[in-house]
Scaffold this motif. Structure first.
Motif, mmCIF file in Angstrom:
data_model
loop_
_atom_site.group_PDB
_atom_site.id
_atom_site.type_symbol
_atom_site.label_atom_id
_atom_site.label_comp_id
_atom_site.label_asym_id
_atom_site.label_seq_id
_atom_site.Cartn_x
_atom_site.Cartn_y
_atom_site.Cartn_z
ATOM 1 N N UNK A 112 6.356 9.057 16.794
ATOM 2 C CA UNK A 112 7.535 9.941 17.132
ATOM 3 C C UNK A 112 8.521 9.862 15.886
ATOM 4 N N UNK A 113 8.639 11.067 15.403
ATOM 5 C CA UNK A 113 9.579 11.357 14.050
ATOM 6 C C UNK A 113 11.120 10.910 14.728
ATOM 7 N N UNK B 157 2.205 3.899 12.747
ATOM 8 C CA UNK B 157 2.578 3.078 13.754
ATOM 9 C C UNK B 157 2.478 1.676 13.506
ATOM 10 N N UNK B 158 1.422 1.032 12.837
ATOM 11 C CA UNK B 158 1.320 -0.424 12.310
ATOM 12 C C UNK B 158 2.414 -0.647 11.347
ATOM 13 N N UNK B 159 2.268 0.230 10.100
ATOM 14 C CA UNK B 159 3.543 -0.239 9.049
ATOM 15 C C UNK B 159 4.772 0.044 9.592
ATOM 16 N N UNK B 160 5.065 0.885 10.472
ATOM 17 C CA UNK B 160 6.254 0.858 11.186
ATOM 18 C C UNK B 160 6.788 -0.307 11.763
ATOM 19 N N UNK C 280 1.592 1.100 4.332
ATOM 20 C CA UNK C 280 1.831 2.498 4.308
ATOM 21 C C UNK C 280 1.445 3.170 2.715
ATOM 22 N N UNK C 281 1.746 2.549 1.853
ATOM 23 C CA UNK C 281 1.297 2.926 0.310
ATOM 24 C C UNK C 281 -0.344 2.935 0.348
ATOM 25 N N UNK C 282 -1.021 1.921 0.809
ATOM 26 C CA UNK C 282 -2.206 2.001 0.585
ATOM 27 C C UNK C 282 -2.834 2.954 1.462
#
Length: 133
Positions: A2-3, A70-73, A123-125
């Motif tokens: 969710x933004x 979700x995981x990187x967040x 996130x980058x990967x």
């Protein structure tokens, strides 16, 4: 993802970074905190602020990703909290709580930093794997 959650957490991190940064600049010396510890405190506030800005930026582009974040967040969120809050506790534990927390909290700071780095790296990967020019 969710933004609104990204925006909310980003804004809270920025707000806390500003409030705690002001506290570090104007209050910590008055309670006997030394310059080295004040500098550590500033690092904690800076990382709150930087990650808050990063999450706001992420909210602006997340719709363009064709993968979940979700995981990187979660890694960014928890890593930032562990990193910054552990620094705040290390600096403020003795003068405010009369507790020497270094032995227990000290190892949390680098763990939080690694978790935060992991979140941005994942996130980058993920982005690089889906990037098409």
């Amino acid at each position: 993802m969710n933004n609104k959650k990204l925006i909310l957490v980003g804004l809270i991190f920025i707000l806390l970074g500003i409030i705690l940064g002001a506290m570090g600049a104007h209050y910590l010396e008055t309670i006997g905190i030394v310059e080295e510890q004040i500098n550590s405190f500033k690092v904690g506030t800076s990382y709150l602020f930087y990650n808050g800005l990063g999450l706001l930026a992420l909210a602006g582009v997340v719709d363009k990703f064709d993968f979940g974040i979700l995981s990187p967040f979660r890694s960014i969120f928890w890593g930032t909290l562990l990193f910054s809050v552990s620094i705040f506790l290390l600096v403020l534990g003795k003068p405010l709580l009369n507790l020497n927390l270094g032995k227990f909290i000290g190892p949390v700071t680098p763990i939080g930093g690694l978790i935060m780095i992991l979140g941005w790296t994942v996130l980058l990967v993920k982005f690089l794997r889906t990037y098409r020019s």
